[in-house]
Design a protein around this motif. Structure first.
Motif, short mmCIF file in Angstrom:
data_model
loop_
_atom_site.label_atom_id
_atom_site.label_comp_id
_atom_site.label_asym_id
_atom_site.label_seq_id
_atom_site.Cartn_x
_atom_site.Cartn_y
_atom_site.Cartn_z
N SER A 80 40.10 -9.77 -10.73
CA SER A 80 40.76 -10.34 -11.91
C SER A 80 40.35 -9.61 -13.18
CB SER A 80 40.40 -11.82 -12.04
OG SER A 80 39.04 -11.94 -12.40
N LEU A 81 41.10 -9.88 -14.25
CA LEU A 81 40.77 -9.31 -15.55
C LEU A 81 39.41 -9.79 -16.05
CD1 LEU A 81 44.23 -9.64 -17.31
CD2 LEU A 81 43.08 -7.53 -16.67
N ASP A 82 39.06 -11.02 -15.73
CA ASP A 82 37.75 -11.55 -16.14
C ASP A 82 36.61 -10.74 -15.52
OD1 ASP A 82 38.88 -13.52 -17.71
OD2 ASP A 82 38.87 -15.00 -16.08
N GLU A 83 36.79 -10.35 -14.28
CA GLU A 83 35.76 -9.54 -13.61
C GLU A 83 35.66 -8.14 -14.23
OE1 GLU A 83 35.69 -9.60 -9.29
OE2 GLU A 83 36.64 -11.59 -9.32
N VAL A 84 36.78 -7.62 -14.72
CA VAL A 84 36.76 -6.32 -15.41
C VAL A 84 35.87 -6.41 -16.63
CG1 VAL A 84 38.15 -4.67 -16.74
CG2 VAL A 84 39.03 -5.57 -14.58
N LYS A 85 36.05 -7.45 -17.41
CA LYS A 85 35.29 -7.64 -18.65
C LYS A 85 33.79 -7.79 -18.40
CE LYS A 85 39.26 -9.78 -20.81
NZ LYS A 85 39.89 -11.05 -21.19
N ALA A 86 33.44 -8.32 -17.22
CA ALA A 86 32.04 -8.59 -16.90
C ALA A 86 31.31 -7.40 -16.30
CB ALA A 86 31.96 -9.78 -15.94
N ASN A 87 32.03 -6.33 -15.98
CA ASN A 87 31.43 -5.18 -15.31
C ASN A 87 31.55 -3.95 -16.22
OD1 ASN A 87 31.21 -2.81 -13.61
ND2 ASN A 87 31.38 -4.17 -11.85
N LYS A 88 30.44 -3.47 -16.75
CA LYS A 88 30.43 -2.36 -17.72
C LYS A 88 31.13 -1.10 -17.20
CE LYS A 88 26.19 -3.41 -20.22
NZ LYS A 88 24.83 -2.93 -20.51
N ILE A 89 30.81 -0.72 -15.97
CA ILE A 89 31.36 0.51 -15.41
C ILE A 89 32.87 0.41 -15.25
CG2 ILE A 89 31.33 2.04 -13.40
CD1 ILE A 89 28.42 1.02 -12.94
N LYS A 137 30.64 3.11 -6.25
CA LYS A 137 29.97 3.51 -7.48
C LYS A 137 28.54 3.90 -7.17
CE LYS A 137 28.47 -1.10 -8.74
NZ LYS A 137 28.41 -2.13 -9.74
N ARG A 138 27.99 4.70 -8.04
CA ARG A 138 26.59 5.08 -7.96
C ARG A 138 26.06 5.08 -9.39
NH1 ARG A 138 25.26 10.87 -6.11
NH2 ARG A 138 26.56 10.26 -4.39
N LYS A 139 24.99 4.37 -9.58
CA LYS A 139 24.39 4.22 -10.92
C LYS A 139 25.47 3.74 -11.88
CE LYS A 139 20.77 7.54 -10.00
NZ LYS A 139 20.19 8.82 -10.32
N ASN A 140 25.80 4.53 -12.88
CA ASN A 140 26.77 4.13 -13.90
C ASN A 140 28.10 4.86 -13.77
OD1 ASN A 140 25.01 2.29 -15.14
ND2 ASN A 140 24.02 3.94 -16.27
N GLU A 141 28.44 5.28 -12.55
CA GLU A 141 29.68 6.04 -12.36
C GLU A 141 30.50 5.51 -11.20
OE1 GLU A 141 29.22 10.60 -13.10
OE2 GLU A 141 27.50 9.93 -11.91
N ILE A 142 31.81 5.50 -11.41
CA ILE A 142 32.72 5.23 -10.31
C ILE A 142 32.95 6.56 -9.60
CG2 ILE A 142 35.08 4.61 -9.68
CD1 ILE A 142 35.04 2.57 -11.95
N ILE A 143 32.77 6.55 -8.28
CA ILE A 143 32.93 7.76 -7.47
C ILE A 143 34.36 7.88 -6.98
CG2 ILE A 143 32.24 8.88 -5.32
CD1 ILE A 143 29.52 7.39 -5.65
N CYS A 144 34.85 6.80 -6.39
CA CYS A 144 36.15 6.79 -5.75
C CYS A 144 36.70 5.37 -5.89
CB CYS A 144 36.01 7.17 -4.28
SG CYS A 144 37.53 7.20 -3.34
N SER A 145 37.99 5.24 -6.14
CA SER A 145 38.55 3.90 -6.30
C SER A 145 40.02 3.87 -5.92
CB SER A 145 38.39 3.43 -7.75
OG SER A 145 39.10 4.30 -8.62
N GLY A 146 40.52 2.66 -5.71
CA GLY A 146 41.92 2.47 -5.37
C GLY A 146 42.28 1.00 -5.44
N TRP A 147 43.44 0.69 -4.95
CA TRP A 147 44.00 -0.65 -5.07
C TRP A 147 44.42 -1.20 -3.72
CZ3 TRP A 147 44.17 -3.20 -9.73
CH2 TRP A 147 43.82 -2.44 -10.85
#
Length: 167
Positions: free
Chosen positions: A39-48, A73-83
């Motif tokens: 959800s959008l709320d979870e986006v706001k709660a996750n810095k990365i 993700k690793r540390k403060n970076e998204i490595i790979c993502s999708g939907w």
């Protein structure tokens, strides 16, 4: 003018459709952790993740269409993502064509950040998704010219079931 180029692009684009019956696969997470944003709320709660969407704001509307954002993700970076989308119908924008999913999970719009490419992270993420959605039918698609994506999709167990064109 932009519409004309889009129509020409769609005319020459072929989409390959792949499916797999998800089953458990042994995975080595390569010092990466998995995240799932629902959800959008979870986006706001996750810095990365929040930082990712600052650069791709147009993707935020996907949460309203029953899509979930998943990645490594690793540390403060998204490595790979999708939907991941679950539903009956889907419009493949690349060719402006609707498909019927018959309640299959659709995986789409995956990207591996440039510095992490060719290291197996996309295949790893597809395998993790299969583990999470065991005993479900998964569908994924790719443009026909995206050889690296197709290779990772096939190596993670998906089989090509069709080709689609606009016309």
């Amino acid at each position: 003018m932009k519409k004309i180029f889009k129509l020409i692009y769609q005319f020459f684009t072929t989409i390959f459709i792949f499916e797999v019956d998800a089953k458990f696969k042994k995975v080595n997470k390569k010092r990466a952790s998995v995240f799932l944003i629902k959800s959008l709320d979870e986006v706001k709660a996750n810095k990365i993740v929040k930082k990712y969407f600052e650069e791709t704001k147009f993707k935020l509307s996907r949460f309203k269409r029953k899509s979930k954002f998943i990645g490594l993700k690793r540390k403060n970076e998204i490595i790979c993502s999708g939907w991941i989308y679950f539903g009956n119908k889907w419009k493949i924008e690349e060719i402006n064509k609707n498909i019927t999913l018959n309640n299959k999970y659709l995986l789409y719009d995956f990207i591996t950040e440039k510095k992490f490419r060719n290291m197996g992270y996309y295949k790893l993420l597809l395998n993790i998704i299969q583990n999470q959605l065991r005993k479900k039918k998964l569908t994924i698609y790719s443009r026909s010219y995206n050889a690296k994506s197709i290779r990772a999709i096939e190596k993670s167990g998906f089989k090509m079931v069709g080709k689609l064109k606009k016309y």
